[in-house]
Design an enzyme around this catalytic site. Structure first.
Site, PDB file in Angstrom:
ATOM      1  N   THR A  83      41.450  41.321  38.912  1.00 25.83           N
ATOM      2  CA  THR A  83      41.680  41.030  40.323  1.00 25.83           C
ATOM      3  C   THR A  83      40.324  41.017  41.004  1.00 25.83           C
ATOM      4  OG1 THR A  83      42.406  42.058  42.410  1.00 25.83           O
ATOM      5  CG2 THR A  83      42.236  43.498  40.525  1.00 25.83           C
ATOM      6  N   CYS A 197      40.659  34.834  44.557  1.00 21.08           N
ATOM      7  CA  CYS A 197      41.800  35.726  44.315  1.00 21.08           C
ATOM      8  C   CYS A 197      42.470  35.185  43.070  1.00 21.08           C
ATOM      9  CB  CYS A 197      42.758  35.732  45.503  1.00 21.08           C
ATOM     10  SG  CYS A 197      44.235  36.731  45.211  1.00 21.08           S
TER      11      CYS A 197
END
Length: 229
Positions: A83, A197
């Site tokens: 992430t 992202c």
């Protein structure tokens, strides 16, 4: 082959993309029936998300540091945080383990620099776009100017990530909004746009826009495969 350690589940949708990319990469590199040697710790994202929006980053660092120690104990030779946002606590995680951490911003910036990109747009969660832990690392370490959407656009990008993409929902209307924001960043001088992202690549791919896109999930996975094999 080295064992790749993964901190996943943030969200599991993008972690599944990592699993696929890593195994495809090893197969391409070594052929035959080869697949990636992985050690994955997948957290409960609801707990992480609550702490993110409460601003309790210390608590997220403690959760992920414990998870990272488990991955190291499981035999991983190096670690990926699957992430972009949680690289905010990468220094704390690095301090908790003795194996190397492959930082997603470094892998991405090295690719940008190699391609001669000097000004880049950044899409991500509000935390990644607003705060300096990611864009500042790219600017300071690689001399690349990073620009982000305006406040209204940031709110939309953030909402789509948490309310749709992290739940596996891919909507045409949201894709169109993202493409408009990408075009706006390009008009402001961005030579390319970072999909900062790990879920965004579920929504927007290079085929959707003439603006060069840098998919951080793919780049991170490719660098991990290179190190592993």
């Amino acid at each position: 082959m080295k064992t790749i350690g993964l901190l996943g589940g943030m969200s599991w949708e993008s972690t599944a993309s990592y699993y696929h990319a890593l195994n495809e990469g090893v197969k391409a590199a070594l052929g035959g029936l080869h697949s990636a040697k992985l050690c994955l710790y997948s957290v409960d994202f609801a707990e992480i998300e609550r702490l993110q929006h409460a601003g309790d980053w210390d608590a997220t660092a403690e959760i992920l540091s414990r998870a990272a120690r488990s991955v190291e104990a499981g035999g991983a030779d190096f670690l990926l945080i699957c992430t972009n946002t949680m690289h905010k606590v990468a220094p704390e995680i690095e301090a908790a383990i003795s194996i190397p951490l492959l930082h997603i911003a470094d892998a991405t910036a090295q690719r940008l620099a190699g391609d001669g990109i000097r000004r880049v747009g950044l899409l991500g969660t509000r935390f990644t776009m607003e705060q300096d832990f990611y864009k500042g690392r790219i600017a300071a370490g690689y001399g690349i100017d990073v620009i982000v959407p305006n406040a209204q656009e940031q709110a939309l990008v953030h909402r789509v990530i948490y309310s749709e993409l992290c739940l596996g929902q891919v909507r045409d209307a949201s894709r169109q909004h993202y493409l408009e924001i990408i075009a706006s960043l390009h008009a402001r001088g961005a030579e390319a746009v970072i999909l900062g992202c790990t879920e965004i690549a579920l929504l927007v791919q290079q085929a959707h826009t003439p603006v060069p896109l840098y998919d951080t999930t793919a780049i991170h996975a490719e660098e991990a495969v290179r190190l592993a094999v």
